[in-house]
Design a protein around this motif. Structure first.
Motif, short mmCIF file in Angstrom:
data_model
loop_
_atom_site.label_atom_id
_atom_site.label_comp_id
_atom_site.label_asym_id
_atom_site.label_seq_id
_atom_site.Cartn_x
_atom_site.Cartn_y
_atom_site.Cartn_z
N ARG A 119 -33.62 -12.19 31.46
CA ARG A 119 -32.34 -12.63 32.03
C ARG A 119 -31.18 -12.42 31.08
N ILE A 120 -31.43 -12.61 29.78
CA ILE A 120 -30.39 -12.33 28.79
C ILE A 120 -30.00 -10.85 28.81
N PHE A 121 -30.99 -9.99 28.90
CA PHE A 121 -30.69 -8.55 28.96
C PHE A 121 -29.94 -8.20 30.25
N GLU A 122 -30.34 -8.79 31.36
CA GLU A 122 -29.68 -8.50 32.63
C GLU A 122 -28.22 -8.92 32.60
N ARG A 123 -27.91 -10.06 32.00
CA ARG A 123 -26.51 -10.47 31.89
C ARG A 123 -25.73 -9.51 31.00
N TRP A 124 -26.35 -9.07 29.89
CA TRP A 124 -25.68 -8.11 29.02
C TRP A 124 -25.49 -6.78 29.74
N PHE A 125 -26.46 -6.36 30.50
CA PHE A 125 -26.38 -5.09 31.21
C PHE A 125 -25.34 -5.17 32.34
N GLU A 126 -25.25 -6.30 33.02
CA GLU A 126 -24.28 -6.46 34.10
C GLU A 126 -22.85 -6.54 33.58
N SER A 127 -22.68 -6.88 32.31
CA SER A 127 -21.33 -6.91 31.74
C SER A 127 -20.71 -5.51 31.67
N PHE A 128 -21.54 -4.46 31.77
CA PHE A 128 -21.05 -3.08 31.80
C PHE A 128 -20.97 -2.54 33.22
N GLY A 129 -21.23 -3.40 34.21
CA GLY A 129 -21.10 -2.98 35.60
C GLY A 129 -22.34 -2.36 36.20
N HIS A 130 -23.52 -2.61 35.63
CA HIS A 130 -24.75 -2.03 36.13
C HIS A 130 -25.78 -3.12 36.38
N LYS A 131 -26.73 -2.82 37.24
CA LYS A 131 -27.84 -3.72 37.52
C LYS A 131 -29.16 -3.00 37.30
N VAL A 132 -30.14 -3.77 36.91
CA VAL A 132 -31.47 -3.21 36.68
C VAL A 132 -32.19 -3.09 38.01
N LEU A 133 -32.67 -1.90 38.31
CA LEU A 133 -33.37 -1.65 39.56
C LEU A 133 -34.88 -1.60 39.39
N ALA A 134 -35.35 -1.13 38.24
CA ALA A 134 -36.79 -0.99 38.03
C ALA A 134 -37.11 -1.17 36.56
N TRP A 135 -38.33 -1.65 36.31
CA TRP A 135 -38.82 -1.88 34.96
C TRP A 135 -40.05 -1.03 34.69
N ARG A 136 -40.24 -0.71 33.41
CA ARG A 136 -41.46 -0.07 32.95
C ARG A 136 -41.91 -0.79 31.68
N THR A 137 -43.16 -1.26 31.67
CA THR A 137 -43.66 -2.00 30.52
C THR A 137 -45.17 -1.88 30.44
N ASP A 138 -45.72 -2.49 29.41
CA ASP A 138 -47.17 -2.51 29.25
C ASP A 138 -47.79 -3.58 30.14
N ASN A 139 -49.08 -3.48 30.30
CA ASN A 139 -49.80 -4.41 31.16
C ASN A 139 -50.18 -5.66 30.37
N GLY A 140 -49.14 -6.36 29.85
CA GLY A 140 -49.37 -7.55 29.05
C GLY A 140 -49.38 -8.81 29.89
N THR A 141 -49.84 -9.89 29.28
CA THR A 141 -49.96 -11.16 30.00
C THR A 141 -48.60 -11.69 30.47
N PRO A 142 -47.54 -11.69 29.62
CA PRO A 142 -46.26 -12.21 30.12
C PRO A 142 -45.68 -11.40 31.28
N MET A 143 -45.95 -10.07 31.29
CA MET A 143 -45.38 -9.22 32.34
C MET A 143 -46.14 -9.34 33.66
N THR A 144 -47.38 -9.77 33.62
CA THR A 144 -48.16 -9.92 34.85
C THR A 144 -48.27 -11.38 35.30
N SER A 145 -47.49 -12.24 34.68
CA SER A 145 -47.55 -13.66 34.99
C SER A 145 -46.86 -13.96 36.31
N ARG A 146 -47.13 -15.15 36.80
CA ARG A 146 -46.51 -15.59 38.06
C ARG A 146 -45.01 -15.79 37.90
N GLU A 147 -44.56 -16.27 36.73
CA GLU A 147 -43.13 -16.48 36.51
C GLU A 147 -42.36 -15.17 36.58
#
Length: 360
Positions: free
Chosen positions: A216-244
């Protein structure tokens, strides 16, 4: 034993290499193992007599502090200027710094040659950017020093991120108490594959709630330049596959793709960004430890890592005229911005307004 010991000087101006490529700088300057230094000295042909550990430490410290002094005649004035900007720009690659100087983006120009660059060596980079030599292979071609960008896509179309973890606790960016029990233990590094812009968010823990907070911190920083995140790419780690994290993706209408098991190259942009930023931050920490050992503190690594990301975003890439931040913001940044960077970890003085006004 009373023998006169002379420090050998050359154009490299480096500390002798040790058999351990990742030998900590604290070991080099604070070790009490005389045998270790005896091996270092005997392996280097320029040293004719052994020295005590204290002698080596003091002489190496004075040697590095005088590299840019006018009395140092081992390197030219142009090489000193190039090395100075190398220090100020977070120990960025010397050839890239030379390119910036020739383009006039640093406010000054010196007639350095490629030969002058090859003869220069930075002692902090020799330790901070040391790597184990790779096994020779039949694959031809050189790998890019920076993560490749996709100029055909728009900012935010794909953002790669990955996490790093360290056993060295890092000081929080808030507060003045360095003895607090809550300290940073890792960070999440984001990189926009379209522009190459990066963002570092230190974390107290690498749990799912902390990771979602960093996203969310990155998204706010990214939106300050007028852009939104549409897709992510990451490793298959526990935090990235969590319910949250899954709930956050659904609420933000975002897509995500994971790398395969053992296929970190599929998230190569984030992996390369982590390697580059960590090498810069490590070199800055070692540089500060060499020149200002009384005030250097390894727990300041979150600040060094964030400063490395700031410099990373301001310097144009090899195949681009604009910097990642200029590509992200869509506007040209003044050329004098790079000249405002200072050497990380250097002593600074805070103006006391009462003294300025003539009060006691």
């Amino acid at each position: 034993e009373g023998a006169v010991w002379r420090w050998g000087t050359s154009a490299s101006l480096t500390i002798p290499y040790h058999t351990q490529h990742r030998m900590p700088i604290a070991t080099v300057y604070n070790t009490t193992d005389c045998a270790s230094f005896d091996r270092m000295i005997s392996a280097h042909s320029r040293f004719s007599a052994a020295a005590t550990v204290d002698d080596l430490s003091s002489r190496s410290s004075n040697h590095n502090n005088n590299v840019l002094s006018e009395s140092n005649g081992n390197i030219t004035a142009s090489q000193k200027s190039l090395l100075k900007w190398h220090f100020r720009l977070g120990h960025f690659h010397l050839h890239r710094v030379l390119k910036l100087m020739k383009a006039g983006r640093l406010g000054e120009f010196f007639s350095c040659r490629e030969k002058d660059v090859r003869e220069l060596k930075c002692s902090a980079c020799c330790f901070g950017k040391a790597k184990r030599r790779t096994v020779p292979s039949s694959v031809s071609g050189s790998s890019p020093s920076f993560a490749p960008i996709n100029s055909s896509s728009l900012p935010g179309s794909l953002v790669s991120f990955d996490q790093l973890q360290t056993r060295t606790p890092g000081r929080l960016t808030t507060g003045f108490d360095k003895d607090t029990k809550q300290q940073y233990t890792g960070a999440t590094i984001f990189i926009d594959t379209a522009t190459g812009s990066v963002k570092v968010v230190p974390q107290v823990s690498l749990t799912a709630p902390e990771t979602v907070k960093s996203v969310r911190i990155f998204e706010r920083w990214f939106e300050s330049f007028g852009h939104k995140v549409l897709a992510w790419r990451t490793d298959n780690g526990t935090p990235m596959t969590s319910r949250e994290f899954e709930v956050h993706l659904n609420n933000s209408h975002q897509k995500i793709s994971f790398s395969g098991v053992g296929a970190k190259h599929q998230n190569g942009s984030a992996e390369r960004a982590i390697g580059t930023l960590c090498a810069m931050a490590r070199s800055m920490l070692i540089h500060a430890a060499i020149r200002w050992p009384d005030s250097a503190d390894v727990s300041l690594w979150p600040f060094a890592l964030s400063y490395a990301a700031t410099i990373y975003n301001q310097i144009p890439r090899t195949d681009e005229v604009l910097s990642p931040l200029e590509l992200l913001s869509g506007s040209k940044i003044g050329s004098n911005l790079l000249s405002q960077f200072h050497v990380w970890g250097c002593p600074v003085y805070v103006l006391d307004k009462r003294l300025q006004d003539g009060l006691k």
